[in-house]
Design a protein around this motif. Structure first.
Motif, PDB file in Angstrom:
ATOM      1  N   GLN A 177     -60.132  19.265  61.656  1.00  0.00           N
ATOM      2  CA  GLN A 177     -60.715  19.363  62.981  1.00  0.00           C
ATOM      3  C   GLN A 177     -60.209  20.617  63.692  1.00  0.00           C
ATOM      4  O   GLN A 177     -59.088  21.064  63.467  1.00  0.00           O
ATOM      5  CB  GLN A 177     -60.367  18.127  63.817  1.00  0.00           C
ATOM      6  CG  GLN A 177     -60.979  16.840  63.295  1.00  0.00           C
ATOM      7  CD  GLN A 177     -60.698  15.676  64.219  1.00  0.00           C
ATOM      8  OE1 GLN A 177     -59.652  15.616  64.862  1.00  0.00           O
ATOM      9  NE2 GLN A 177     -61.618  14.742  64.301  1.00  0.00           N
ATOM     10  N   LYS A 178     -61.050  21.137  64.578  1.00  0.00           N
ATOM     11  CA  LYS A 178     -60.631  22.271  65.401  1.00  0.00           C
ATOM     12  C   LYS A 178     -59.493  21.818  66.308  1.00  0.00           C
ATOM     13  O   LYS A 178     -59.646  20.859  67.054  1.00  0.00           O
ATOM     14  CB  LYS A 178     -61.814  22.781  66.227  1.00  0.00           C
ATOM     15  CG  LYS A 178     -62.921  23.409  65.401  1.00  0.00           C
ATOM     16  CD  LYS A 178     -64.134  23.761  66.248  1.00  0.00           C
ATOM     17  CE  LYS A 178     -64.938  22.545  66.609  1.00  0.00           C
ATOM     18  NZ  LYS A 178     -66.210  22.886  67.291  1.00  0.00           N
ATOM     19  N   GLN A 179     -58.373  22.526  66.222  1.00  0.00           N
ATOM     20  CA  GLN A 179     -57.182  22.093  66.944  1.00  0.00           C
ATOM     21  C   GLN A 179     -56.317  23.305  67.243  1.00  0.00           C
ATOM     22  O   GLN A 179     -55.855  23.989  66.334  1.00  0.00           O
ATOM     23  CB  GLN A 179     -56.395  21.094  66.086  1.00  0.00           C
ATOM     24  CG  GLN A 179     -55.265  20.404  66.813  1.00  0.00           C
ATOM     25  CD  GLN A 179     -55.672  19.073  67.397  1.00  0.00           C
ATOM     26  OE1 GLN A 179     -56.845  18.783  67.511  1.00  0.00           O
ATOM     27  NE2 GLN A 179     -54.715  18.260  67.765  1.00  0.00           N
ATOM     28  N   GLY A 180     -56.097  23.577  68.533  1.00  0.00           N
ATOM     29  CA  GLY A 180     -55.282  24.716  68.912  1.00  0.00           C
ATOM     30  C   GLY A 180     -56.114  25.804  69.563  1.00  0.00           C
ATOM     31  O   GLY A 180     -57.082  25.542  70.274  1.00  0.00           O
ATOM     32  N   LYS A 181     -55.741  27.062  69.315  1.00  0.00           N
ATOM     33  CA  LYS A 181     -56.457  28.203  69.877  1.00  0.00           C
ATOM     34  C   LYS A 181     -57.645  28.542  68.994  1.00  0.00           C
ATOM     35  O   LYS A 181     -57.554  28.488  67.771  1.00  0.00           O
ATOM     36  CB  LYS A 181     -55.530  29.412  69.983  1.00  0.00           C
ATOM     37  CG  LYS A 181     -54.331  29.205  70.883  1.00  0.00           C
ATOM     38  CD  LYS A 181     -53.543  30.484  71.065  1.00  0.00           C
ATOM     39  CE  LYS A 181     -52.967  30.992  69.754  1.00  0.00           C
ATOM     40  NZ  LYS A 181     -52.172  32.222  69.933  1.00  0.00           N
TER      41      LYS A 181
END
Length: 389
Positions: A177-181
């Motif tokens: 999953q998209k996570q962070g910057k």
């Protein structure tokens, strides 16, 4: 007489014993050789079984890799074959994805997206003129150093494009999953940069839409939620609190016309207490209901006129007081911005009318009190005294 030499012949019995010994040694050698062969075969089979187990375990723990753009790093795979204990013990921060643009392969783990969901691509250029114009007019997006620490265990990947939507994302990932910057590009030119959690925009972020409007502020699960600034295509600005993509809470709105509103919102509409100032100098401060002036409020005109009272859908409606700059004053009932019902009108010259009103004029029974105290009791119609008692 010369002597003759004869080759000494072996004794028949000793010769037979010698042959038996040789036969026994040969049999022993053959048995030993056969045992060694079986042992080597067994060891090879065991190694092969271990190798198969390693491959099965490795394949079960690692997503399959799209051979179109990546392949496993052979040196890591070879090393994992040497010891079953070293099979998949890849420490998160020591063996991350290779981010060099020149590399044509990546060593994948469970954080990366599946190849049937997203594929590696080149990061797209921003070609939408509206988006490009806004992006150039704004300072670089500022990431928060303390917030960054929250995503230290996330991996960073090259751009990946989602097959079903054509959206391209480049940034940090965790658990597929998209996570962070990260930055995200939509096919229509819309562009987002900021923080992500659980595959959605969460935290601080900036979204520039394809039409040139943009929002920068707090996000919750892909929705504008928290505090943020929104600028529409005309340049009108709202800065304040948001909930589920709508203005909600305390905020300030500024229009290119020069009008401003500061106050409460609910569901995207002015709702609650607020103050609206028009570019012509008019000003209202009071209650709003679903974008309408509604409830109690004070309206002021630039020339000094003031109405203080009740409102319904942007109109003076109910009990109110109106003061004119010439000194006249009315206290009474209003309906649709006009005096309606019972009211008291005090003239600047000292006269007072008490009685009925209709459509903004004296109507019905009333009494006119002169400045010296003399009273005229009668009936008025459309502002004229038609009968006197």
């Amino acid at each position: 007489m010369g002597s003759a030499c004869f080759k000494k012949q072996p004794h028949p019995q000793r010769q037979q014993q010698h042959r038996q010994i040789q036969s026994h040694q040969s049999q022993s050698t053959n048995v030993s050789s056969h045992q060694n062969t079986q042992r080597r075969a067994s060891e090879q089979q065991q190694v092969q079984q271990q190798t198969n187990q390693i491959q099965i375990k490795e394949n079960s723990q690692k997503p399959q890799i799209n051979s179109g753009f990546t392949s496993p790093r052979s040196d890591l795979n070879d090393r994992s074959m040497l010891s079953k204990n070293e099979l998949t013990k890849v420490e998160p921060l020591k063996n991350r994805f290779i981010q060099q643009e020149t590399d044509s392969y990546l060593f994948k783990n469970n954080d990366a997206p599946d190849s049937d969901i997203a594929i590696q691509v080149k990061e797209p250029d921003i070609t939408n003129s509206n988006v490009l114009k806004i992006l150039k007019s704004l300072p670089p997006f500022q990431y928060d150093l303390d917030m960054n620490k929250k995503f230290n265990d996330c991996i960073s990947l090259p751009p990946h494009q989602f097959i079903s939507t054509g959206i391209t994302y480049v940034g940090q990932w965790r658990n597929k999953q998209k996570q962070g910057k990260g930055r995200q590009y939509w096919p229509d030119g819309t562009y987002y940069e900021g923080y992500w959690q659980n595959h959605g925009a969460n935290g601080k972020g900036r979204l520039i839409r394809c039409d040139g409007s943009y929002y920068e502020g707090d996000w919750l699960d892909d929705l504008q939620c928290g505090f943020g600034k929104n600028v529409d295509t005309d340049g009108n600005i709202y800065e304040g609190e948001w909930k589920d993509d709508e203005k909600d809470g305390q905020g300030t709105e500024k229009w290119v016309s020069g009008d401003t509103y500061t106050g409460q919102y609910q569901g995207g509409m002015k709702h609650g207490q607020g103050k609206y100032i028009w570019s012509n100098g008019n000003c209202y401060e009071g209650s709003y209901f679903k974008d309408f002036i509604d409830g109690f409020g004070i309206y002021k005109w630039p020339d000094g006129q003031v109405y203080s009272g009740e409102w319904v859908k942007n109109q003076m409606y109910g009990k109110g007081t109106f003061i004119w700059t010439n000194g006249n004053k009315y206290i009474g009932d209003y309906k649709e911005d006009k005096k309606e019902g019972y009211g008291v009108f005090q003239f600047a010259d000292g006269k007072t009318y008490k009685g009925g009103w209709h459509n903004g004029k004296q109507h019905g029974k009333g009494v006119l009190i002169e400045a010296d105290g003399f009273e005229i009791v009668g009936v008025w119609e459309k502002g004229r005294l038609i009968s006197q008692e």
